[in-house]
Scaffold this motif. Sequence first.
Motif, PDB file in Angstrom:
ATOM      1  N   LYS A 118     -18.867  25.869  36.452  1.00 46.46           N
ATOM      2  CA  LYS A 118     -20.067  25.557  36.036  1.00 46.46           C
ATOM      3  C   LYS A 118     -20.528  25.919  34.944  1.00 46.46           C
ATOM      4  O   LYS A 118     -19.147  27.206  34.233  1.00 46.46           O
ATOM      5  N   ALA A 119     -21.100  25.745  34.340  1.00 42.06           N
ATOM      6  CA  ALA A 119     -21.179  26.283  33.156  1.00 42.06           C
ATOM      7  C   ALA A 119     -21.877  27.451  32.513  1.00 42.06           C
ATOM      8  O   ALA A 119     -20.887  28.637  31.737  1.00 42.06           O
ATOM      9  N   SER A 120     -22.885  27.728  33.407  1.00 37.53           N
ATOM     10  CA  SER A 120     -22.972  29.595  33.098  1.00 37.53           C
ATOM     11  C   SER A 120     -21.615  30.338  33.350  1.00 37.53           C
ATOM     12  O   SER A 120     -21.648  31.113  33.017  1.00 37.53           O
ATOM     13  N   GLU A 121     -21.190  29.721  34.264  1.00 38.33           N
ATOM     14  CA  GLU A 121     -19.498  30.332  34.974  1.00 38.33           C
ATOM     15  C   GLU A 121     -18.724  30.682  34.273  1.00 38.33           C
ATOM     16  O   GLU A 121     -18.306  31.827  33.592  1.00 38.33           O
ATOM     17  N   ASP A 122     -18.523  30.016  33.212  1.00 44.30           N
ATOM     18  CA  ASP A 122     -17.743  29.165  32.260  1.00 44.30           C
ATOM     19  C   ASP A 122     -17.957  30.947  31.581  1.00 44.30           C
ATOM     20  O   ASP A 122     -17.397  32.012  30.571  1.00 44.30           O
ATOM     21  N   ALA A 123     -19.503  30.418  31.008  1.00 44.37           N
ATOM     22  CA  ALA A 123     -20.055  31.443  30.083  1.00 44.37           C
ATOM     23  C   ALA A 123     -20.200  32.485  30.142  1.00 44.37           C
ATOM     24  O   ALA A 123     -19.421  33.858  29.343  1.00 44.37           O
ATOM     25  N   GLN A 124     -20.297  33.090  31.806  1.00 44.66           N
ATOM     26  CA  GLN A 124     -20.294  34.905  32.251  1.00 44.66           C
ATOM     27  C   GLN A 124     -19.053  34.741  31.686  1.00 44.66           C
ATOM     28  O   GLN A 124     -18.252  36.215  31.727  1.00 44.66           O
ATOM     29  N   VAL A 125     -17.552  34.511  32.525  1.00 42.33           N
ATOM     30  CA  VAL A 125     -16.361  34.787  31.688  1.00 42.33           C
ATOM     31  C   VAL A 125     -16.660  35.373  30.506  1.00 42.33           C
ATOM     32  O   VAL A 125     -15.365  36.171  30.524  1.00 42.33           O
ATOM     33  N   ALA A 126     -16.427  34.321  29.945  1.00 47.45           N
ATOM     34  CA  ALA A 126     -15.922  34.467  28.580  1.00 47.45           C
ATOM     35  C   ALA A 126     -17.261  35.808  27.659  1.00 47.45           C
ATOM     36  O   ALA A 126     -16.454  36.701  26.685  1.00 47.45           O
ATOM     37  N   SER A 127     -18.242  36.314  28.976  1.00 47.55           N
ATOM     38  CA  SER A 127     -18.971  36.973  27.892  1.00 47.55           C
ATOM     39  C   SER A 127     -18.439  38.561  28.438  1.00 47.55           C
ATOM     40  O   SER A 127     -18.229  39.575  27.762  1.00 47.55           O
ATOM     41  N   ALA A 128     -17.787  38.563  29.821  1.00 44.44           N
ATOM     42  CA  ALA A 128     -16.963  39.071  30.529  1.00 44.44           C
ATOM     43  C   ALA A 128     -15.760  39.835  29.329  1.00 44.44           C
ATOM     44  O   ALA A 128     -15.596  41.567  29.335  1.00 44.44           O
ATOM     45  N   GLY A 129     -15.032  38.334  29.224  1.00 43.30           N
ATOM     46  CA  GLY A 129     -14.090  39.244  27.996  1.00 43.30           C
ATOM     47  C   GLY A 129     -14.029  39.741  26.653  1.00 43.30           C
ATOM     48  O   GLY A 129     -13.325  40.865  26.205  1.00 43.30           O
ATOM     49  N   ILE A 130     -15.881  39.190  26.140  1.00 46.19           N
ATOM     50  CA  ILE A 130     -16.041  39.944  24.703  1.00 46.19           C
ATOM     51  C   ILE A 130     -16.667  41.644  25.530  1.00 46.19           C
ATOM     52  O   ILE A 130     -16.142  42.035  24.974  1.00 46.19           O
ATOM     53  N   ALA A 131     -17.452  41.631  26.134  1.00 50.19           N
ATOM     54  CA  ALA A 131     -17.565  42.731  26.486  1.00 50.19           C
ATOM     55  C   ALA A 131     -16.573  44.266  26.024  1.00 50.19           C
ATOM     56  O   ALA A 131     -16.686  44.966  26.171  1.00 50.19           O
ATOM     57  N   ALA A 132     -15.169  43.524  26.769  1.00 49.34           N
ATOM     58  CA  ALA A 132     -14.469  44.173  26.700  1.00 49.34           C
ATOM     59  C   ALA A 132     -14.052  45.069  25.312  1.00 49.34           C
ATOM     60  O   ALA A 132     -13.330  46.138  25.640  1.00 49.34           O
TER      61      ALA A 132
END
Length: 135
Positions: A118-132
């Motif tokens: 889902k689009a919101s889940e895609d964004a969740q994965v991307a945001s988790a990566g950036i948070a690192a």
Amino acid sequence: MKTKHELELSDVKKIAAAAEAEALKNKWAVTISIVDDGGHLLWLQRLDGAAPISSHISPAKARTAAVGRKDTKAFEDMINNGRTAFLSAPFVDGLLEGGVAIVKDGQVLGAVGVSGVKASEDAQVASAGIAALGL
């Protein structure tokens, strides 16, 4: 003259590892793309089970977020709210949520695009990566 921050390979690897961990934790088969501030591909990783089309959508989302200087959700919302003329904009073809800009001190360094769930889940994965990166 301004000083320009830029992503290094070590940053890209941190982002990719954290995004992969978030996807695997949730059992999401996705493709993860990371681009620089000009939208040039630095990383593409298709997890086991991700649909082949996600390897085209993911970098498009990342590229659009980078060159558009904002998350792709903003573009999707703009179009869904009636600004359909934006669909004719050149060089932007990832107009779905899931492209997240990497921002440091107000400067876009690049973006992460994810596709496969889902689009919101895609964004969740991307945001988790950036948070690192701890920005």
